[in-house]
Design a protein around this motif. Structure first.
Motif, PDB file in Angstrom:
ATOM      1  N   HIS A 189      42.678  23.875  96.520  1.00  0.00           N
ATOM      2  CA  HIS A 189      41.740  22.865  96.522  1.00  0.00           C
ATOM      3  C   HIS A 189      42.391  22.144  95.085  1.00  0.00           C
ATOM      4  CE1 HIS A 189      40.084  25.978  93.973  1.00  0.00           C
ATOM      5  NE2 HIS A 189      39.493  25.020  93.259  1.00  0.00           N
ATOM      6  N   THR A 190      41.893  20.814  95.046  1.00  0.00           N
ATOM      7  CA  THR A 190      42.185  19.961  94.097  1.00  0.00           C
ATOM      8  C   THR A 190      40.947  18.755  94.227  1.00  0.00           C
ATOM      9  OG1 THR A 190      43.816  18.897  92.377  1.00  0.00           O
ATOM     10  CG2 THR A 190      43.790  18.692  95.006  1.00  0.00           C
ATOM     11  N   PHE A 191      40.968  17.901  93.137  1.00  0.00           N
ATOM     12  CA  PHE A 191      40.168  16.762  93.244  1.00  0.00           C
ATOM     13  C   PHE A 191      40.770  15.619  92.410  1.00  0.00           C
ATOM     14  CE2 PHE A 191      38.216  19.472  90.113  1.00  0.00           C
ATOM     15  CZ  PHE A 191      38.036  18.458  89.185  1.00  0.00           C
ATOM     16  N   HIS A 192      40.164  14.393  92.668  1.00  0.00           N
ATOM     17  CA  HIS A 192      40.556  13.079  92.063  1.00  0.00           C
ATOM     18  C   HIS A 192      39.541  12.258  91.967  1.00  0.00           C
ATOM     19  CE1 HIS A 192      43.112   9.710  90.454  1.00  0.00           C
ATOM     20  NE2 HIS A 192      42.415   8.928  91.523  1.00  0.00           N
ATOM     21  N   GLY A 237      34.176  13.960  83.891  1.00  0.00           N
ATOM     22  CA  GLY A 237      35.662  13.350  83.948  1.00  0.00           C
ATOM     23  C   GLY A 237      35.776  11.827  83.955  1.00  0.00           C
ATOM     24  N   THR A 238      36.851  11.218  83.967  1.00  0.00           N
ATOM     25  CA  THR A 238      37.139   9.933  84.293  1.00  0.00           C
ATOM     26  C   THR A 238      38.216   9.678  85.227  1.00  0.00           C
ATOM     27  OG1 THR A 238      38.494   9.602  82.650  1.00  0.00           O
ATOM     28  CG2 THR A 238      36.061   9.209  82.049  1.00  0.00           C
ATOM     29  N   ALA A 239      38.249   8.630  85.933  1.00  0.00           N
ATOM     30  CA  ALA A 239      39.282   8.354  86.833  1.00  0.00           C
ATOM     31  C   ALA A 239      40.766   8.724  86.240  1.00  0.00           C
ATOM     32  CB  ALA A 239      39.185   6.887  87.360  1.00  0.00           C
ATOM     33  N   SER A 297      35.686   7.022  91.083  1.00  0.00           N
ATOM     34  CA  SER A 297      34.761   6.063  90.303  1.00  0.00           C
ATOM     35  C   SER A 297      35.448   6.232  88.878  1.00  0.00           C
ATOM     36  CB  SER A 297      33.364   6.560  90.366  1.00  0.00           C
ATOM     37  OG  SER A 297      33.189   7.772  90.231  1.00  0.00           O
ATOM     38  N   SER A 298      34.747   5.155  88.166  1.00  0.00           N
ATOM     39  CA  SER A 298      35.074   5.200  86.569  1.00  0.00           C
ATOM     40  C   SER A 298      34.710   6.500  86.151  1.00  0.00           C
ATOM     41  CB  SER A 298      34.745   4.029  85.710  1.00  0.00           C
ATOM     42  OG  SER A 298      33.052   4.337  85.874  1.00  0.00           O
ATOM     43  N   GLN A 299      33.722   7.388  86.469  1.00  0.00           N
ATOM     44  CA  GLN A 299      33.337   8.368  85.658  1.00  0.00           C
ATOM     45  C   GLN A 299      32.667   9.365  86.893  1.00  0.00           C
ATOM     46  OE1 GLN A 299      31.454   8.990  81.731  1.00  0.00           O
ATOM     47  NE2 GLN A 299      29.863   9.955  82.818  1.00  0.00           N
ATOM     48  N   ALA A 300      33.110  10.683  86.841  1.00  0.00           N
ATOM     49  CA  ALA A 300      32.057  11.460  87.689  1.00  0.00           C
ATOM     50  C   ALA A 300      31.473  12.792  86.757  1.00  0.00           C
ATOM     51  CB  ALA A 300      32.895  11.871  88.786  1.00  0.00           C
TER      52      ALA A 300
END
Length: 148
Positions: A94-97, A44-46, A100-103
């Motif tokens: 839970h969740t996440f963000h 994914g990306t930011a 970085s530009s990509q992960a």
């Protein structure tokens, strides 16, 4: 006792069925038909859409390969970097963000129900822009609850 025939599963890079989901790429890497365990590669990306704080009825674990991700577990915030592992028993919010530009990270799940949820979500998202009410309806059908 009936013998179970099992064989090795090998995926090379860029192999596996891929779903495009809300600006993210989810690729199936392992599927244990006997126990229901699934393994996905998530990229994914930011700027991609990510799930709001939620719970679901299956265990889930994450192994971070590339990038930086702010991962929320309940009220706790963890900075996940390559080599970090997060394990979530069923029912943990839970969740996440992606910071970085990509992960890129691996996601393991303990139930085939997670696979059907991803397929239903991806199918709806491919047809049109997914509304929040549609996302909630699909999620609720699969036992996912969003936490305010």
């Amino acid at each position: 006792m009936k013998a179970t025939s099992r064989s090795a599963t090998i995926f090379q890079p860029n192999q596996g069925k891929t779903l495009f989901l809300l600006g993210n790429t989810v690729t199936y890497k392992f599927d244990d038909q006997v126990q229901g365990t699934k393994l996905y590669e998530f990229v994914g990306t930011a700027t991609s859409e990510l799930p709001p704080l939620h719970t679901h009825p299956w265990d889930e674990w994450f192994y971070f390969l590339d990038g930086e991700v702010a991962f929320q577990v309940g009220r706790r915030l963890v900075q996940a970097i390559p080599g970090s592992v997060v394990h979530l028993p069923a029912g943990v919010a839970h969740t996440f963000h992606i910071k970085s530009s990509q992960a890129k990270f691996l996601v393991g799940v303990s139930s085939v129900a997670a696979e059907q949820y991803l397929k239903d979500l991806a199918a709806a998202a491919q047809k049109r822009e997914l509304s929040s009410s549609e996302l909630i309806a699909i999620s609720q059908r699969h036992g996912i609850q969003f936490v305010n």
